[in-house]
Design an enzyme around this catalytic site. Structure first.
Site, short mmCIF file in Angstrom:
data_model
loop_
_atom_site.label_atom_id
_atom_site.label_comp_id
_atom_site.label_asym_id
_atom_site.label_seq_id
_atom_site.Cartn_x
_atom_site.Cartn_y
_atom_site.Cartn_z
N PHE A 227 0.83 -1.22 0.00
CA PHE A 227 0.00 0.00 0.00
C PHE A 227 0.86 1.26 0.00
CE2 PHE A 227 -2.36 -3.17 2.50
CZ PHE A 227 -3.61 -3.12 1.90
N TYR B 244 -1.03 10.13 -11.11
CA TYR B 244 -1.25 9.09 -10.10
C TYR B 244 -1.62 7.77 -10.78
CZ TYR B 244 -3.89 6.30 -6.76
OH TYR B 244 -4.38 5.26 -6.02
N ASN C 92 -13.69 4.05 -5.15
CA ASN C 92 -13.54 5.01 -4.04
C ASN C 92 -13.76 4.31 -2.70
OD1 ASN C 92 -13.95 6.63 -6.49
ND2 ASN C 92 -13.68 8.30 -5.04
N ALA D 280 -8.84 19.48 -11.86
CA ALA D 280 -8.08 18.87 -12.97
C ALA D 280 -7.86 17.38 -12.75
CB ALA D 280 -6.73 19.57 -13.10
N1 UDP Z 1 -14.66 16.35 -4.53
C1 UDP Z 1 -15.35 17.55 -4.34
N2 UDP Z 1 -14.95 18.37 -3.32
C2 UDP Z 1 -13.93 18.06 -2.49
C3 UDP Z 1 -13.25 16.83 -2.67
C4 UDP Z 1 -13.64 16.00 -3.71
O1 UDP Z 1 -16.27 17.86 -5.09
O2 UDP Z 1 -13.63 18.87 -1.59
C5 UDP Z 1 -15.07 15.48 -5.62
C6 UDP Z 1 -13.98 15.15 -6.64
O3 UDP Z 1 -13.88 16.17 -7.62
C7 UDP Z 1 -14.51 13.83 -7.21
C8 UDP Z 1 -15.20 13.18 -6.00
O4 UDP Z 1 -15.44 14.22 -5.06
O5 UDP Z 1 -15.50 14.10 -8.18
C9 UDP Z 1 -14.34 12.12 -5.33
O6 UDP Z 1 -13.06 12.69 -5.11
P1 UDP Z 1 -12.03 12.05 -4.10
O7 UDP Z 1 -10.85 12.98 -4.03
O8 UDP Z 1 -12.73 11.73 -2.82
O9 UDP Z 1 -11.63 10.66 -4.75
P2 UDP Z 1 -11.07 10.31 -6.23
O10 UDP Z 1 -12.30 10.00 -7.05
O11 UDP Z 1 -10.27 11.47 -6.73
O12 UDP Z 1 -10.24 9.09 -5.99
#
Ligand code: UDP
Length: 331
Positions: free
Chosen positions: A73, A141, A170, A283
């Site tokens: 991890f 990433y 997620n 982004a």
């Molecule tokens: N997101 C958001 N506001 C925040 C953090 C995340 O709207 O303060 C959105 C982000 O753009 C994505 C979703 O929540 O559409 C999940 O993002 P997260 O970073 O939790 O996980 P990821 O999908 O990037 O692994």
């Protein structure tokens, strides 16, 4: 023989350490504690502090311990950070994998279960996403993790090191007894941010974009409970022990929730108003990510126990209420 959990002080790693110990495994944890928390490591596991890019450290641990397999991890995992600082990701994630595989080869350790990600698919060509779909990441990433999958493939061909890549969608939730949970600095993930606002430890929430081609214009994601995810690692380890070939599995719930639906569910579960505004797109965010997880269920025998979003949010909320400052070990 021991199972070495690299990154076992982190969010998913610490939950997996507990599930491995509960399954009767002998567990060692390797972690540099850059993002992990020492308090998150179960006291039944032996802990070695160090960095997986440090070959000397790995060879010291692998000389001292009789390691049967690795669960890996130890990687950076924040999409927006990777957009700003891609080389940090290729160095720690991809570079770290090369050093790790060299050490595994040297010490005859031939099994690895690896944290991969939905981000290796990029913008999906179909929903739900299958393991055989094209992998074209939209951020560094995802690219760093895809490179790690490919490197493991060639290490298998050349040295016979077998791997299982678990592609997470997620992840959310916490151990139901709230002894461990999610604590990132800075926190960038949607669910913990929403719950921090609900708990009053954070001011505001911004939803990143409402002009995506989805049901309400906000991104759609597929959420899995961290304990279900941890259990999949135990199953993957046993699958390799049974002598199966290297493979990759999606881990998701096959259900998508928009960011606004998550917000609504959190308001329901917490009973708090949770004010939110809509901001610009972030982004590197694909519009929709939903997993087909039938393969993990039929091949690994994976049976997620937390199969609705309210249960996931409830365990996370429990953690946030009992640990408003997380582990309390960071400024
Ligand atoms: N997101 C958001 N506001 C925040 C953090 C995340 O709207 O303060 C959105 C982000 O753009 C994505 C979703 O929540 O559409 C999940 O993002 P997260 O970073 O939790 O996980 P990821 O999908 O990037 O692994």
């Amino acid at each position: 023989m021991a199972i070495a959990v690299l990154g076992g002080a982190g969010y998913i790693g610490s939950h997996t350490v507990k599930q491995l110990l509960n399954a009767g495994e002998d567990v060692i944890v390797l972690d540099n504690l850059i993002t992990g928390h020492q308090q998150a490591i179960d006291s039944r596991a032996r802990f070695y502090q160090g960095d997986i890019r440090d070959y000397h450290f790995l060879s010291q641990v692998f000389s001292q311990e009789d390691v049967e397999g690795i669960i890996h991890f130890a990687a950076f995992s924040i999409v927006p950070e990777s957009m700003k600082d891609p080389l940090k990701y290729f160095d720690n994630n991809t570079g770290g994998m090369i050093t790790l595989l060299e050490a595994m080869h040297q010490f005859g350790i031939a099994k690895i279960v690896f944290s991969s990600t939905a981000a290796t698919y990029g913008e999906p060509t179909q929903i739900p996403i299958k393991e055989t779909d094209p992998q074209i990441p939209t951020n560094p990433y995802g690219e760093s993790k895809l490179a790690m999958e490919k490197i493991m493939h060639w290490a298998d061909v050349a040295y016979g090191i077998k791997f299982i890549a678990l592609r997470y969608f997620n992840v959310a939730g916490a151990m139901p007894d709230h002894t461990i949970g999610e604590d990132h600095h800075p926190e960038t993930h949607l669910i913990p941010i929403i719950l921090q606002v609900a708990a009053g430890t954070r001011d505001g929430l911004q939803i990143f974009g409402d002009d995506y081609p989805t049901k309400d214009g906000t991104n759609v994601r597929d959420y899995v409970h961290v304990v279900d995810l941890a259990d999949a690692h135990v199953l993957a380890l046993n699958y390799l022990r049974d002598g199966h070939a290297s493979d990759a599995f999606n881990l998701g719930s096959a259900t998508g929730f928009s960011n606004l639906e998550i917000l609504e569910a959190a308001r329901r579960v917490t009973g708090q108003a949770i004010p939110a505004t809509i901001g610009p797109r972030r982004a590197g965010d694909p519009s929709t990510l939903i997993a087909a997880s039938d393969k993990a269920k039929s091949v690994l025998g994976w049976q997620p126990k937390f199969d609705n979003i309210d249960q996931i949010l409830e365990t996370a909320w429990n953690w946030h209420q009992t640990h408003p400052q997380g582990y309390g070990d960071r400024a």
